[in-house]
Design an enzyme around this catalytic site. Structure first.
Site, PDB file in Angstrom:
ATOM      1  N   ASP A  81      -4.192  -6.485   8.057  1.00 27.50           N
ATOM      2  CA  ASP A  81      -4.452  -5.858   6.766  1.00 27.50           C
ATOM      3  C   ASP A  81      -4.890  -4.404   6.987  1.00 27.50           C
ATOM      4  O   ASP A  81      -4.248  -3.677   7.744  1.00 27.50           O
ATOM      5  CB  ASP A  81      -5.481  -6.675   5.980  1.00 27.50           C
ATOM      6  N   TYR A 132      -8.671   2.537   0.090  1.00 30.45           N
ATOM      7  CA  TYR A 132      -7.256   2.636  -0.265  1.00 30.45           C
ATOM      8  C   TYR A 132      -6.935   4.031  -0.800  1.00 30.45           C
ATOM      9  O   TYR A 132      -5.874   4.600  -0.502  1.00 30.45           O
ATOM     10  CB  TYR A 132      -6.904   1.569  -1.310  1.00 30.45           C
ATOM     11  N   HIS A 137      -1.914 -14.426   5.765  1.00 31.03           N
ATOM     12  CA  HIS A 137      -2.421 -13.061   5.777  1.00 31.03           C
ATOM     13  C   HIS A 137      -3.784 -12.979   6.451  1.00 31.03           C
ATOM     14  O   HIS A 137      -4.079 -12.019   7.160  1.00 31.03           O
ATOM     15  CB  HIS A 137      -2.510 -12.545   4.339  1.00 31.03           C
TER      16      HIS A 137
END
Length: 429
Positions: A220, A354, A407
């Site tokens: 990730d 982000y 994930h």
């Protein structure tokens, strides 16, 4: 958002950890360096840490959950409108009646934890030295909406393989830092903390710990940090391992899409881009806006974190609605992770990571010259084919498609994940 009177500052939490003093395990970590390592820096630069969330803050979390103002039920029979009401309410019931934060806190405090200031930010990290003298140092980076909680089940198998089906030759000295703005790490107070800056901080952390040679791993956001470590190529870095193919997230241009495997990966990426990355768009463009909800409502925080990708959502939904855990992805472990975000007040600062990456992301300039290992787990957002891994990393030295895992591979299948890392780094020991 609540006042500082009910929410102690990060400085107060850190002070409580320092006051607890060094444990015997911590003394070992700050003692003599392992074989092959450089001379350690003065231990005064690295401070012991102990998690100690006040009771009032845990009680306030429960009160806020109980006071949730619920939306009406979704108008569809699936999750296409987002996290389903039944799942969110089942999570809230268990959070207030069956969940114990202190169990997670005790688990963290059983491990040697530290903080050290790097580039103006206090970095929290777990540092577990293997009992095996020739262990290979490994820095492993979590992602979002994860934390070091998602990596805890791998600590024993990675550092003490002889107790978990491996041999002494598989051992790692393990460093698990919390990303800046996540968990017990400090919140950046200036712009510029993208994944490349974090990569430089990790290189400094490993140098400060006295490791003259080491490997790095990430998934990730942690995969982006690890990719940047590989491009930075700091002194002592031997190899990297990834379980998310970061270059492909920018699009399939330049990647082959000819075989059934390649077409399936491309289709999965298109699905993610069209319906699975609402959180990514918001956090990349307006992290402050969503931050108000993430800091004000535990259930809003939980729903935002659960609405990540289809595979993980379905696993977590099953865990809360009918108690069916997938591997190690239990209700308790999911709430350990969510509660860590809430109790440290880091929902908005984690979201800003982000935004920072979007501002600086562009075509990679420096190639990765160290060996790259890649594990393509079947439940990932897309299962990257070997051809894509080779095109992204010409120095690919290991590629494998494990039978299970998604994930959150280390969280869901810690033993399978551990076996992947043992195999991935065997050639550079």
């Amino acid at each position: 958002m609540t006042s500082s009177a009910s929410h102690p500052t990060r400085r107060q939490l850190l002070a409580g950890g320092v006051a607890a003093g060094l444990t015997a395990a911590a003394s070992t970590v700050l003692g003599s360096a392992p074989a092959g390592a450089a001379s350690p820096q003065a231990p005064a630069r690295i401070r012991p840490f102990r998690a100690a969330i006040p009771r009032e803050r845990v009680a306030e979390m429960r009160r806020r959950i109980a006071a949730t103002r619920w939306p009406s039920r979704e108008l569809v029979a699936d999750r296409s409108q987002g996290v389903q009401l039944a799942t969110a309410q089942a999570l809230a019931r268990f959070w207030t009646t069956g969940y114990d934060w202190r169990r997670c806190e005790d688990r963290l405090n059983a491990l040697p934890q530290f903080t050290t200031e790097i580039d103006g930010v206090d970095i929290h990290f777990v540092h577990v030295r293997s009992p095996h003298r020739d262990a290979l140092p490994l820095v492993m980076t979590h992602g979002w909406p994860g934390s070091i909680v998602e990596l805890l089940e791998t600590v024993g198998p990675l550092t003490n393989p002889t107790a978990h089906g491996g041999t002494a030759a598989d051992a790692f000295h393990l460093v698990l830092p919390s990303l800046p703005g996540f968990g017990f790490s400090g919140k950046p107070t200036e712009l510029g903390w993208d994944t490349a800056r974090t990569a430089r901080a990790w290189a400094e952390l490993m140098r400060r710990l006295g490791y003259g040679r080491y490997v790095a791993q990430g998934g990730d956001v942690g995969a982006a940090v690890t990719d940047d470590i590989g491009r930075l190529a700091p002194a002592g870095l031997l190899a990297i391992h990834l379980n998310l193919l970061v270059p492909a997230l920018a699009g399939t241009g330049g990647l082959p899409v000819n075989t059934d495997e390649e077409r399936a990966a491309a289709d999965a990426l298109r699905t993610f881009s069209s319906s699975g990355k609402g959180y990514l768009v918001e956090q990349s463009t307006r992290p402050q806006t969503i931050g108000y909800a993430l800091l004000d409502s535990p259930v809003a925080l939980a729903a935002w974190m659960l609405d990540h990708d289809t595979d993980s959502y379905l696993k977590i939904s099953r865990a809360f609605r009918d108690g069916r855990a997938t591997g190690n992805l239990t209700r308790e472990h999911v709430l350990d992770n969510i509660s860590l975000y809430w109790l440290t007040g880091t929902g908005e600062s984690a979201a800003r990571a982000y935004w920072e990456r979007t501002r600086t992301a562009g075509p990679a300039t420096a190639p990765v010259t160290v060996p790259v290992a890649f594990s393509a787990f079947p439940g990932e957002i897309f299962q990257a084919p070997r051809s894509w891994a080779e095109a992204s990393y010409p120095t690919l030295s290991y590629y494998h498609r494990p039978a299970r895992g998604g994930h959150f591979a280390a969280w869901e299948q810690p033993l399978i994940f551990t076996r992947e890392l043992r195999a991935a780094f065997r050639s550079v020991r």
